[in-house]
Write a protein that holds these residues in place. Structure first.
Motif, PDB file in Angstrom:
ATOM      1  N   GLU A 115    -130.407  88.525  30.147  1.00 26.24           N
ATOM      2  CA  GLU A 115    -130.839  87.155  30.460  1.00 26.24           C
ATOM      3  C   GLU A 115    -131.086  86.371  29.173  1.00 26.24           C
ATOM      4  O   GLU A 115    -130.791  85.182  29.106  1.00 26.24           O
ATOM      5  CB  GLU A 115    -132.118  87.188  31.309  1.00 26.24           C
ATOM      6  CG  GLU A 115    -131.933  87.749  32.701  1.00 26.24           C
ATOM      7  CD  GLU A 115    -131.084  86.846  33.580  1.00 26.24           C
ATOM      8  OE1 GLU A 115    -131.161  85.607  33.465  1.00 26.24           O
ATOM      9  OE2 GLU A 115    -130.303  87.390  34.395  1.00 26.24           O
ATOM     10  N   GLU A 116    -131.590  87.032  28.163  1.00 25.32           N
ATOM     11  CA  GLU A 116    -131.859  86.376  26.872  1.00 25.32           C
ATOM     12  C   GLU A 116    -130.552  86.033  26.151  1.00 25.32           C
ATOM     13  O   GLU A 116    -130.401  84.934  25.628  1.00 25.32           O
ATOM     14  CB  GLU A 116    -132.733  87.281  26.001  1.00 25.32           C
ATOM     15  CG  GLU A 116    -133.235  86.642  24.739  1.00 25.32           C
ATOM     16  CD  GLU A 116    -134.108  85.412  24.987  1.00 25.32           C
ATOM     17  OE1 GLU A 116    -134.031  84.491  24.155  1.00 25.32           O
ATOM     18  OE2 GLU A 116    -134.845  85.350  25.993  1.00 25.32           O
ATOM     19  N   ALA A 117    -129.612  86.966  26.119  1.00 27.92           N
ATOM     20  CA  ALA A 117    -128.350  86.770  25.391  1.00 27.92           C
ATOM     21  C   ALA A 117    -127.487  85.686  26.009  1.00 27.92           C
ATOM     22  O   ALA A 117    -126.732  85.013  25.302  1.00 27.92           O
ATOM     23  CB  ALA A 117    -127.580  88.080  25.323  1.00 27.92           C
ATOM     24  N   ILE A 118    -127.602  85.485  27.309  1.00 21.25           N
ATOM     25  CA  ILE A 118    -126.745  84.507  27.985  1.00 21.25           C
ATOM     26  C   ILE A 118    -127.045  83.075  27.554  1.00 21.25           C
ATOM     27  O   ILE A 118    -126.224  82.175  27.707  1.00 21.25           O
ATOM     28  CB  ILE A 118    -126.814  84.664  29.525  1.00 21.25           C
ATOM     29  CG1 ILE A 118    -125.540  84.123  30.163  1.00 21.25           C
ATOM     30  CG2 ILE A 118    -128.046  83.992  30.100  1.00 21.25           C
ATOM     31  CD1 ILE A 118    -125.309  84.585  31.568  1.00 21.25           C
ATOM     32  N   LYS A 119    -128.200  82.859  26.951  1.00 22.74           N
ATOM     33  CA  LYS A 119    -128.612  81.513  26.546  1.00 22.74           C
ATOM     34  C   LYS A 119    -127.798  80.957  25.377  1.00 22.74           C
ATOM     35  O   LYS A 119    -127.707  79.748  25.220  1.00 22.74           O
ATOM     36  CB  LYS A 119    -130.099  81.509  26.185  1.00 22.74           C
ATOM     37  CG  LYS A 119    -130.991  81.815  27.375  1.00 22.74           C
ATOM     38  CD  LYS A 119    -132.432  81.919  26.973  1.00 22.74           C
ATOM     39  CE  LYS A 119    -133.284  82.339  28.161  1.00 22.74           C
ATOM     40  NZ  LYS A 119    -134.674  82.590  27.768  1.00 22.74           N
ATOM     41  N   LYS A 120    -127.220  81.839  24.556  1.00 22.73           N
ATOM     42  CA  LYS A 120    -126.438  81.400  23.398  1.00 22.73           C
ATOM     43  C   LYS A 120    -125.038  81.996  23.476  1.00 22.73           C
ATOM     44  O   LYS A 120    -124.880  83.211  23.508  1.00 22.73           O
ATOM     45  CB  LYS A 120    -127.111  81.831  22.095  1.00 22.73           C
ATOM     46  CG  LYS A 120    -128.419  81.144  21.836  1.00 22.73           C
ATOM     47  CD  LYS A 120    -128.955  81.509  20.472  1.00 22.73           C
ATOM     48  CE  LYS A 120    -130.254  80.781  20.228  1.00 22.73           C
ATOM     49  NZ  LYS A 120    -130.809  81.155  18.931  1.00 22.73           N
ATOM     50  N   GLN A 121    -124.035  81.135  23.460  1.00 27.69           N
ATOM     51  CA  GLN A 121    -122.647  81.573  23.617  1.00 27.69           C
ATOM     52  C   GLN A 121    -122.231  82.587  22.561  1.00 27.69           C
ATOM     53  O   GLN A 121    -121.458  83.498  22.844  1.00 27.69           O
ATOM     54  CB  GLN A 121    -121.695  80.381  23.594  1.00 27.69           C
ATOM     55  CG  GLN A 121    -120.270  80.765  23.907  1.00 27.69           C
ATOM     56  CD  GLN A 121    -119.344  79.564  24.028  1.00 27.69           C
ATOM     57  OE1 GLN A 121    -119.773  78.426  23.971  1.00 27.69           O
ATOM     58  NE2 GLN A 121    -118.075  79.838  24.198  1.00 27.69           N
ATOM     59  N   GLU A 122    -122.728  82.456  21.338  1.00 28.94           N
ATOM     60  CA  GLU A 122    -122.347  83.415  20.294  1.00 28.94           C
ATOM     61  C   GLU A 122    -122.830  84.834  20.594  1.00 28.94           C
ATOM     62  O   GLU A 122    -122.358  85.787  19.989  1.00 28.94           O
ATOM     63  CB  GLU A 122    -122.814  82.953  18.901  1.00 28.94           C
ATOM     64  CG  GLU A 122    -124.307  82.850  18.746  1.00 28.94           C
ATOM     65  CD  GLU A 122    -124.870  81.450  19.005  1.00 28.94           C
ATOM     66  OE1 GLU A 122    -126.027  81.232  18.649  1.00 28.94           O
ATOM     67  OE2 GLU A 122    -124.166  80.590  19.573  1.00 28.94           O
ATOM     68  N   ASN A 123    -123.732  84.988  21.548  1.00 33.96           N
ATOM     69  CA  ASN A 123    -124.218  86.317  21.940  1.00 33.96           C
ATOM     70  C   ASN A 123    -123.454  86.914  23.111  1.00 33.96           C
ATOM     71  O   ASN A 123    -123.700  88.049  23.500  1.00 33.96           O
ATOM     72  CB  ASN A 123    -125.713  86.251  22.313  1.00 33.96           C
ATOM     73  CG  ASN A 123    -126.593  85.889  21.146  1.00 33.96           C
ATOM     74  OD1 ASN A 123    -126.258  86.163  19.994  1.00 33.96           O
ATOM     75  ND2 ASN A 123    -127.720  85.262  21.419  1.00 33.96           N
ATOM     76  N   TRP A 124    -122.563  86.140  23.706  1.00 39.73           N
ATOM     77  CA  TRP A 124    -121.840  86.635  24.867  1.00 39.73           C
ATOM     78  C   TRP A 124    -120.903  87.766  24.457  1.00 39.73           C
ATOM     79  O   TRP A 124    -120.240  87.695  23.419  1.00 39.73           O
ATOM     80  CB  TRP A 124    -121.028  85.526  25.516  1.00 39.73           C
ATOM     81  CG  TRP A 124    -121.850  84.430  26.133  1.00 39.73           C
ATOM     82  CD1 TRP A 124    -123.204  84.346  26.209  1.00 39.73           C
ATOM     83  CD2 TRP A 124    -121.340  83.246  26.737  1.00 39.73           C
ATOM     84  NE1 TRP A 124    -123.586  83.185  26.827  1.00 39.73           N
ATOM     85  CE2 TRP A 124    -122.463  82.492  27.161  1.00 39.73           C
ATOM     86  CE3 TRP A 124    -120.076  82.757  26.955  1.00 39.73           C
ATOM     87  CZ2 TRP A 124    -122.325  81.264  27.815  1.00 39.73           C
ATOM     88  CZ3 TRP A 124    -119.944  81.535  27.604  1.00 39.73           C
ATOM     89  CH2 TRP A 124    -121.050  80.805  28.034  1.00 39.73           C
ATOM     90  N   PRO A 125    -120.829  88.810  25.271  1.00 37.13           N
ATOM     91  CA  PRO A 125    -119.899  89.904  24.956  1.00 37.13           C
ATOM     92  C   PRO A 125    -118.452  89.441  25.142  1.00 37.13           C
ATOM     93  O   PRO A 125    -118.190  88.504  25.901  1.00 37.13           O
ATOM     94  CB  PRO A 125    -120.264  90.985  25.971  1.00 37.13           C
ATOM     95  CG  PRO A 125    -120.859  90.234  27.124  1.00 37.13           C
ATOM     96  CD  PRO A 125    -121.542  89.028  26.530  1.00 37.13           C
ATOM     97  N   LYS A 126    -117.547  90.084  24.415  1.00 40.24           N
ATOM     98  CA  LYS A 126    -116.134  89.714  24.484  1.00 40.24           C
ATOM     99  C   LYS A 126    -115.315  90.923  24.918  1.00 40.24           C
ATOM    100  O   LYS A 126    -115.595  92.044  24.510  1.00 40.24           O
ATOM    101  CB  LYS A 126    -115.642  89.244  23.119  1.00 40.24           C
ATOM    102  CG  LYS A 126    -116.307  87.978  22.646  1.00 40.24           C
ATOM    103  CD  LYS A 126    -115.813  87.585  21.276  1.00 40.24           C
ATOM    104  CE  LYS A 126    -116.507  86.314  20.818  1.00 40.24           C
ATOM    105  NZ  LYS A 126    -116.089  85.925  19.475  1.00 40.24           N
ATOM    106  N   PRO A 127    -114.268  90.674  25.711  1.00 43.00           N
ATOM    107  CA  PRO A 127    -113.357  91.759  26.061  1.00 43.00           C
ATOM    108  C   PRO A 127    -112.684  92.304  24.797  1.00 43.00           C
ATOM    109  O   PRO A 127    -112.565  91.597  23.788  1.00 43.00           O
ATOM    110  CB  PRO A 127    -112.321  91.102  26.974  1.00 43.00           C
ATOM    111  CG  PRO A 127    -112.876  89.776  27.354  1.00 43.00           C
ATOM    112  CD  PRO A 127    -113.873  89.405  26.318  1.00 43.00           C
TER     113      PRO A 127
END
Length: 171
Positions: A115-127
């Motif tokens: 929930e915390e990471a979703i707030k900043k796009q640079e923290n989103w996981p990548k395939p």
């Protein structure tokens, strides 16, 4: 008489055209994918060209049965060229083919995020395919592609096809 169409030259020139249209320092993901995919296709096209020069039955029996990695290994074995997939130029070949396979067999991926990471796009996981595409050095990939083409042509005794030549009449 036949016409020989050198697909790998079409692809190499398409890559050059794309490179002129983009700034490699600020390249978008879609442009990276386009160039890297064309590099993978160029490898495959050249390996098929080289295989056809060495094996009469290449197109009939071998071309569709071998992976690009298998084609490279076989052709390098024939001309006694040592392949080290851990160093350039062969390491880049391995990375490019990995990306090609990830894209060719892509599927929806579900990646966990807090929930915390979703707030900043640079923290989103990548395939994994995005990670691979973003980390591959396009200039190095092109340099290594040309190195492998040159190495195979020299070691196999295949006359180089000038880059401007897309097609010619052959017997």
């Amino acid at each position: 008489m036949k016409l020989a169409y050198y697909s790998f030259n079409y692809l190499l020139n398409s890559i050059d055209s794309l490179k002129r249209d983009v700034d490699l320092q600020s390249i978008k993901l879609s442009e990276r994918i386009a160039i890297l995919t064309l590099i993978a296709f160029t490898y495959e096209s050249f390996l098929n060209h080289a295989g056809d020069k060495v094996f009469r039955s290449w197109g009939e029996h071998m071309k569709k049965k071998l992976s690009p990695e298998g084609k490279l290994a076989l052709l390098c074995e024939i001309c006694e060229l040592e392949v080290n997939l851990g160093s350039s130029p062969f390491q880049t070949f391995k990375e490019i083919m990995s990306l090609r396979n990830k894209l060719a067999h892509a599927e929806t991926e579900y990646l966990e995020i807090s929930e915390e990471a979703i707030k900043k796009q640079e923290n989103w996981p990548k395939p994994s395919w995005i990670k691979t595409a973003e980390t591959l050095d396009i200039e190095r990939a092109l340099k290594d592609l040309n190195s492998i083409i040159d190495l195979l042509q020299k070691k196999m005794g295949i006359p180089p096809v000038p880059g401007f030549l897309y097609m010619e009449a052959v017997r």
